[in-house]
Structure formats: C-alpha cells, structure tokens
Design a protein around this motif. Structure first.
Motif, PDB file in Angstrom:
ATOM      1  N   GLY A   1      -1.946   1.335 -28.362  1.00 36.64           N
ATOM      2  CA  GLY A   1      -2.413   1.112 -27.006  1.00 36.64           C
ATOM      3  C   GLY A   1      -3.253   2.283 -26.535  1.00 36.64           C
ATOM      4  N   VAL A   2      -3.882   2.114 -25.387  1.00 34.21           N
ATOM      5  CA  VAL A   2      -4.739   3.168 -24.852  1.00 34.21           C
ATOM      6  C   VAL A   2      -4.724   3.094 -23.330  1.00 34.21           C
ATOM      7  CG1 VAL A   2      -6.812   1.732 -24.918  1.00 34.21           C
ATOM      8  CG2 VAL A   2      -7.030   4.209 -25.009  1.00 34.21           C
ATOM      9  N   SER A   3      -4.777   4.267 -22.706  1.00 32.65           N
ATOM     10  CA  SER A   3      -4.841   4.365 -21.247  1.00 32.65           C
ATOM     11  C   SER A   3      -5.969   5.308 -20.863  1.00 32.65           C
ATOM     12  CB  SER A   3      -3.512   4.879 -20.673  1.00 32.65           C
ATOM     13  OG  SER A   3      -2.459   3.989 -20.942  1.00 32.65           O
ATOM     14  N   PHE A   4      -6.411   5.193 -19.623  1.00 31.55           N
ATOM     15  CA  PHE A   4      -7.468   6.036 -19.086  1.00 31.55           C
ATOM     16  C   PHE A   4      -6.929   6.752 -17.848  1.00 31.55           C
ATOM     17  CE2 PHE A   4      -9.329   2.472 -21.226  1.00 31.55           C
ATOM     18  CZ  PHE A   4     -10.422   2.965 -21.896  1.00 31.55           C
ATOM     19  N   GLN A   5      -7.234   8.025 -17.726  1.00 31.49           N
ATOM     20  CA  GLN A   5      -6.776   8.782 -16.562  1.00 31.49           C
ATOM     21  C   GLN A   5      -7.960   9.475 -15.894  1.00 31.49           C
ATOM     22  OE1 GLN A   5      -3.658  11.605 -17.300  1.00 31.49           O
ATOM     23  NE2 GLN A   5      -3.436  12.169 -15.159  1.00 31.49           N
ATOM     24  N   ILE A   6      -8.063   9.270 -14.587  1.00 29.88           N
ATOM     25  CA  ILE A   6      -9.060   9.955 -13.771  1.00 29.88           C
ATOM     26  C   ILE A   6      -8.352  10.448 -12.521  1.00 29.88           C
ATOM     27  CG2 ILE A   6      -9.801   7.756 -12.756  1.00 29.88           C
ATOM     28  CD1 ILE A   6     -12.581   9.011 -12.401  1.00 29.88           C
ATOM     29  N   GLY A   7      -8.353  11.736 -12.339  1.00 31.14           N
ATOM     30  CA  GLY A   7      -7.624  12.311 -11.214  1.00 31.14           C
ATOM     31  C   GLY A   7      -6.138  12.033 -11.329  1.00 31.14           C
ATOM     32  N   ASP A   8      -5.562  11.489 -10.279  1.00 28.93           N
ATOM     33  CA  ASP A   8      -4.132  11.173 -10.267  1.00 28.93           C
ATOM     34  C   ASP A   8      -3.843   9.757 -10.753  1.00 28.93           C
ATOM     35  OD1 ASP A   8      -3.613  13.689  -9.228  1.00 28.93           O
ATOM     36  OD2 ASP A   8      -3.775  13.006  -7.147  1.00 28.93           O
ATOM     37  N   TYR A   9      -4.873   9.012 -11.121  1.00 32.47           N
ATOM     38  CA  TYR A   9      -4.681   7.611 -11.502  1.00 32.47           C
ATOM     39  C   TYR A   9      -4.718   7.461 -13.018  1.00 32.47           C
ATOM     40  CZ  TYR A   9      -5.602   6.709  -6.571  1.00 32.47           C
ATOM     41  OH  TYR A   9      -5.554   6.708  -5.200  1.00 32.47           O
ATOM     42  N   LYS A  10      -3.675   6.839 -13.551  1.00 34.99           N
ATOM     43  CA  LYS A  10      -3.588   6.543 -14.976  1.00 34.99           C
ATOM     44  C   LYS A  10      -3.480   5.036 -15.127  1.00 34.99           C
ATOM     45  CE  LYS A  10      -0.762   7.394 -19.094  1.00 34.99           C
ATOM     46  NZ  LYS A  10       0.471   8.039 -19.634  1.00 34.99           N
ATOM     47  N   LEU A  11      -4.436   4.440 -15.849  1.00 30.35           N
ATOM     48  CA  LEU A  11      -4.527   2.988 -15.943  1.00 30.35           C
ATOM     49  C   LEU A  11      -4.613   2.552 -17.403  1.00 30.35           C
ATOM     50  CD1 LEU A  11      -7.215   2.666 -13.159  1.00 30.35           C
ATOM     51  CD2 LEU A  11      -4.857   1.901 -12.945  1.00 30.35           C
ATOM     52  N   LYS A  12      -3.944   1.447 -17.715  1.00 28.03           N
ATOM     53  CA  LYS A  12      -4.024   0.884 -19.052  1.00 28.03           C
ATOM     54  C   LYS A  12      -5.399   0.260 -19.277  1.00 28.03           C
ATOM     55  CE  LYS A  12       0.914  -0.249 -19.313  1.00 28.03           C
ATOM     56  NZ  LYS A  12       1.900  -1.356 -19.471  1.00 28.03           N
ATOM     57  N   GLY A  13      -5.742   0.102 -20.552  1.00 30.58           N
ATOM     58  CA  GLY A  13      -7.023  -0.507 -20.869  1.00 30.58           C
ATOM     59  C   GLY A  13      -7.151  -1.908 -20.303  1.00 30.58           C
TER      60      GLY A  13
ATOM     61  N   ARG B   1       0.814  -1.228   0.000  1.00 28.62           N
ATOM     62  CA  ARG B   1       0.000   0.000   0.000  1.00 28.62           C
ATOM     63  C   ARG B   1       0.841   1.267   0.000  1.00 28.62           C
ATOM     64  NH1 ARG B   1      -4.164  -2.530  -1.955  1.00 28.62           N
ATOM     65  NH2 ARG B   1      -5.548  -3.536  -0.447  1.00 28.62           N
ATOM     66  N   GLU B   2       2.023   1.175  -0.582  1.00 26.56           N
ATOM     67  CA  GLU B   2       2.913   2.335  -0.600  1.00 26.56           C
ATOM     68  C   GLU B   2       2.339   3.466  -1.445  1.00 26.56           C
ATOM     69  OE1 GLU B   2       6.158   4.613   0.455  1.00 26.56           O
ATOM     70  OE2 GLU B   2       5.613   2.617   1.197  1.00 26.56           O
ATOM     71  N   LYS B   3       1.642   3.125  -2.548  1.00 24.86           N
ATOM     72  CA  LYS B   3       1.108   4.132  -3.461  1.00 24.86           C
ATOM     73  C   LYS B   3      -0.382   4.395  -3.217  1.00 24.86           C
ATOM     74  CE  LYS B   3       5.016   4.528  -5.658  1.00 24.86           C
ATOM     75  NZ  LYS B   3       5.822   5.764  -5.582  1.00 24.86           N
ATOM     76  N   HIS B   4      -0.886   3.987  -2.068  1.00 23.30           N
ATOM     77  CA  HIS B   4      -2.297   4.183  -1.752  1.00 23.30           C
ATOM     78  C   HIS B   4      -2.470   5.323  -0.748  1.00 23.30           C
ATOM     79  CE1 HIS B   4      -2.387   0.302  -3.679  1.00 23.30           C
ATOM     80  NE2 HIS B   4      -3.708   0.249  -3.620  1.00 23.30           N
ATOM     81  N   ASP B   5      -3.720   5.660  -0.540  1.00 22.30           N
ATOM     82  CA  ASP B   5      -4.045   6.703   0.430  1.00 22.30           C
ATOM     83  C   ASP B   5      -3.767   6.175   1.838  1.00 22.30           C
ATOM     84  OD1 ASP B   5      -5.095   8.678   2.006  1.00 22.30           O
ATOM     85  OD2 ASP B   5      -6.965   8.880   0.886  1.00 22.30           O
ATOM     86  N   HIS B   6      -2.756   6.728   2.491  1.00 25.59           N
ATOM     87  CA  HIS B   6      -2.349   6.221   3.796  1.00 25.59           C
ATOM     88  C   HIS B   6      -3.351   6.555   4.903  1.00 25.59           C
ATOM     89  CE1 HIS B   6       2.147   6.005   2.421  1.00 25.59           C
ATOM     90  NE2 HIS B   6       1.372   5.084   1.864  1.00 25.59           N
ATOM     91  N   LYS B   7      -4.285   7.442   4.622  1.00 22.94           N
ATOM     92  CA  LYS B   7      -5.328   7.720   5.608  1.00 22.94           C
ATOM     93  C   LYS B   7      -6.357   6.582   5.649  1.00 22.94           C
ATOM     94  CE  LYS B   7      -4.970  12.767   5.153  1.00 22.94           C
ATOM     95  NZ  LYS B   7      -5.705  14.018   4.810  1.00 22.94           N
ATOM     96  N   ILE B   8      -6.481   5.899   4.527  1.00 25.65           N
ATOM     97  CA  ILE B   8      -7.431   4.778   4.433  1.00 25.65           C
ATOM     98  C   ILE B   8      -6.709   3.449   4.629  1.00 25.65           C
ATOM     99  CG2 ILE B   8      -9.081   3.612   2.926  1.00 25.65           C
ATOM    100  CD1 ILE B   8      -9.538   6.292   1.540  1.00 25.65           C
ATOM    101  N   PHE B   9      -5.589   3.286   3.916  1.00 27.08           N
ATOM    102  CA  PHE B   9      -4.842   2.037   4.000  1.00 27.08           C
ATOM    103  C   PHE B   9      -3.718   2.203   5.021  1.00 27.08           C
ATOM    104  CE2 PHE B   9      -6.736   2.201  -0.210  1.00 27.08           C
ATOM    105  CZ  PHE B   9      -7.376   0.974  -0.267  1.00 27.08           C
ATOM    106  N   THR B  10      -4.095   2.103   6.263  1.00 21.86           N
ATOM    107  CA  THR B  10      -3.153   2.231   7.377  1.00 21.86           C
ATOM    108  C   THR B  10      -2.353   0.937   7.535  1.00 21.86           C
ATOM    109  OG1 THR B  10      -4.938   1.543   8.847  1.00 21.86           O
ATOM    110  CG2 THR B  10      -4.606   3.917   8.557  1.00 21.86           C
ATOM    111  N   PRO B  11      -1.268   0.939   8.320  1.00 18.09           N
ATOM    112  CA  PRO B  11      -0.446  -0.269   8.469  1.00 18.09           C
ATOM    113  C   PRO B  11      -1.203  -1.501   8.946  1.00 18.09           C
ATOM    114  CG  PRO B  11       0.738   1.647   9.290  1.00 18.09           C
ATOM    115  CD  PRO B  11      -0.646   2.110   8.964  1.00 18.09           C
ATOM    116  N   ASP B  12      -2.348  -1.308   9.603  1.00 17.50           N
ATOM    117  CA  ASP B  12      -3.093  -2.475  10.084  1.00 17.50           C
ATOM    118  C   ASP B  12      -4.010  -3.074   9.018  1.00 17.50           C
ATOM    119  OD1 ASP B  12      -4.756  -0.297  10.026  1.00 17.50           O
ATOM    120  OD2 ASP B  12      -5.866  -0.856  11.838  1.00 17.50           O
ATOM    121  N   THR B  13      -4.002  -2.515   7.801  1.00 20.37           N
ATOM    122  CA  THR B  13      -4.831  -3.075   6.729  1.00 20.37           C
ATOM    123  C   THR B  13      -4.058  -4.090   5.890  1.00 20.37           C
ATOM    124  OG1 THR B  13      -4.269  -1.277   5.204  1.00 20.37           O
ATOM    125  CG2 THR B  13      -6.228  -0.986   6.595  1.00 20.37           C
TER     126      THR B  13
END
Length: 338
Positions: free
Chosen positions: A218-230, A20-32
C-alpha cells in the motif's frame, strides 16, 4: 441527484468528518453543518452518536466494517428549492428505497460549498442484529438515485471541479496531492523518481509493508498534518495501479537483452555470449574449457581471465586447431561412411 457510497471506516472517523470535528474550526464553524435528522441515535453530541452506533454494532461482531457512509449531491440549480426539510425528506426516501430504514442513521448537511449535499452515516448492523445487505450495493444506489431524480424532477449535478481557492482542510490537501502526483507521474518511471518529484512539492510518499515482511502492499501521501491513502486521492493513485504503471514504463524503457551470438569467423577473434553462458563458464571448469575450444580465445578475454587453462591445455595449440580444419569432425564423417 447523485449518491456516492464511500469506503468503510470507523464510526468515530465518519462522525468526526461529517461534524467537522477534525477540520479547521476557524473555517468550518458550527453554522457550516447541521444534523437534519436521525434514527435510533441517543443525542446529538459526538460521543453520544458514536456510542449509539458502536452499541448496536456489538449485536453482530462478525461484521468487521459496520460503519456505512453515503453522500447525496444535488445540482447547484436546485439550491433554492432544497430547504433543510425537503433535503431530509429526500434523504429519508433514499434510505427507505435502499432498504436502510431498519437500522441506525444520521443525516448531516454541509453548507460550505455552492453545491447542496448531505451525508448519511448508517450502521451496517440492523436493528435485528443482521447485516444490511444493500448498504454498499452500488447498482441499487444508481437505480434509486435515477428514480428519485426523475420523480422529484431534480437536476443532475454537473461534473465540475470545485475552485481551488474555495477548498480548505483535508479537501484542499487532497487536491494539492492529486495535482502534484499527476505532474510527477509524467516524468517518473519508478517509485524512487516518483517520491523525489513529490518531495519537491513537500509531499511525502509513505509505503505500507505487509506485516513482518518487506513486501510493499500500500501507499499513503502526507502533506503537512494530513496523511491520506492512495485511494483517497484517486483511483489512479492506488498502490496496485501505480505499481502496474511503473512496471509497464520499465518494460517500455528497458533496453532489450542481446541474444547469444557466436562468430564462426576465425578473423574476428571475439565472441558475444549470453548471461547464461557466462554462468555456465563460471560453474564448471570443464564446460568453460570446451567453450573456449569451440569459440576461440575471445571467451577468455571476455571473462577477464577468470578461466585459466590447465597444465594439459596449450593455448597456442588451441589457436592453431581453430585455424585448421576440425579433425574430429572429419573422423566422425569417415566413421559413418565405414
């Protein structure tokens, strides 16, 4: 129990995902999440894990994608009897049955969902420097999961869509893009329309071109800070599948091209010709004049005056020649009789 072999990537991206290094640390805390066990890894810190994997991968630089990643998912009904210790034993049995016990691996459990599951990150370069052939063998994965499920009397996870409000971070971004892209495809017949529909939901469609060319591959989709491949969104949203869908849609909606038809009636005065005929008329004046003589004055009108008769051509004479019987054909028949 169901095992899913995920696509290749770097060791850093795999470790960052499971920890969970690249996740929201407020939601994904060390106990998750928690590292249940490992093999051949020096330490439990992020940099130590990545360095251990990369060091062994250097034994065989010919393997271009050495990072392996598999998820083991269990039914919600088995949650109570799946302690960390038992899940680790199950994961170790799976690793041995898959033939991955002679390489590095870590097992990380995630706790943020109702369904118990763990992630196995392993090295495709074995301890002896050879490639682990079974690391991405989907058929073997299926057989091993079925055997362990039966032997351990585990339930099969139900194919249920997780509640949208329980998704966070990149998983929520995937769900939002998948929903929006599915709706956009219902009203899209080409890439431009598809991109405009996605933009209404604040989703950006990013094409990938072959290096040094304008060929889309190829094609990717971006929403907010997240960029994801098809491929991250779903099988239907891979570039080749979307391209095939739009090609089929265009063939179904495109109007049929009219065939070349020529009116032999002198009363009509007009004719319909194909695109090939028009290109022929434009290419050579001689063929254009012959065509005008054969199908009448309407050709000149159709071309908007592109072809002008030469000094030796009398338009009135040509019109009269059309209305009268064709003398050339009569002479040809007469010569044949003789």
């Amino acid at each position: 129990m169901i095992g899913k072999i995920l696509k290749s990537g770097s060791f850093a991206s795999k470790v960052d995902y499971v920890t969970r290094e690249k996740h929201d640390h407020k939601i994904f805390t060390p106990d998750t999440w928690r590292i249940l066990g490992s093999n051949g890894i020096m330490g439990e810190k992020r940099n130590q894990i990545i360095a251990s994997f990369e060091l062994q991968a250097m034994k065989n630089p010919r393997i271009s994608n050495p990072a392996g990643h598999i998820t083991l998912s269990f039914a919600a009904d088995d949650r109570r009897k799946l302690s960390d210790e038992r899940m680790l034993r199950i994961a170790e049995s799976y690793i041995k049955s898959m033939g991955l016990d002679k390489t590095q691996w870590i097992v990380v459990r995630h706790y943020e969902t109702d369904k118990p599951h763990c992630h196995i990150v392993f090295n495709m370069v074995g301890d002896n420097g050879r490639r682990m052939e079974s690391g991405r063998n989907r058929y073997r994965n299926k057989r091993v999961c079925e055997a362990l499920t039966k032997r351990l009397r585990l339930a099969l996870p139900k194919n249920e869509t997780p509640a949208f409000d329980k998704l966070h971070g990149i998983e929520r971004a995937k769900a939002e893009i998948r929903i929006a892209a599915t709706e956009a495809l219902k009203v899209s017949h080409d890439w431009n329309t598809f991109a405009r529909e996605l933009a209404k939901k604040n989703i950006r469609l990013i094409p990938k071109y072959r290096r040094g060319t304008t060929e889309m591959q190829g094609v990717s989709f971006q929403i907010g800070d997240y960029k994801l491949k098809g491929s991250d969104i779903g099988e239907a949203f891979k570039y080749r599948n979307l391209e095939r869908y739009f090609s089929q849609s265009n063939r179904q909606t495109a109007p049929k091209r009219a065939r070349a038809t020529y009116s032999n009636s002198p009363q009509s005065g007009t004719s319909s010709i194909s695109d090939d005929a028009i290109r022929t008329v434009k290419s050579t004046a001689a063929s254009a004049i012959d065509m005008a003589a054969n199908i009448g004055e309407g050709v000149g009108q159709f071309l908007g005056g592109l072809i002008q008769p030469g000094n030796g051509i009398d338009p009135d004479a040509e019109r009269e020649a059309w209305e009268l019987p064709h003398p050339r054909k009569k002479q040809k028949r007469k010569s044949q009789r003789m």
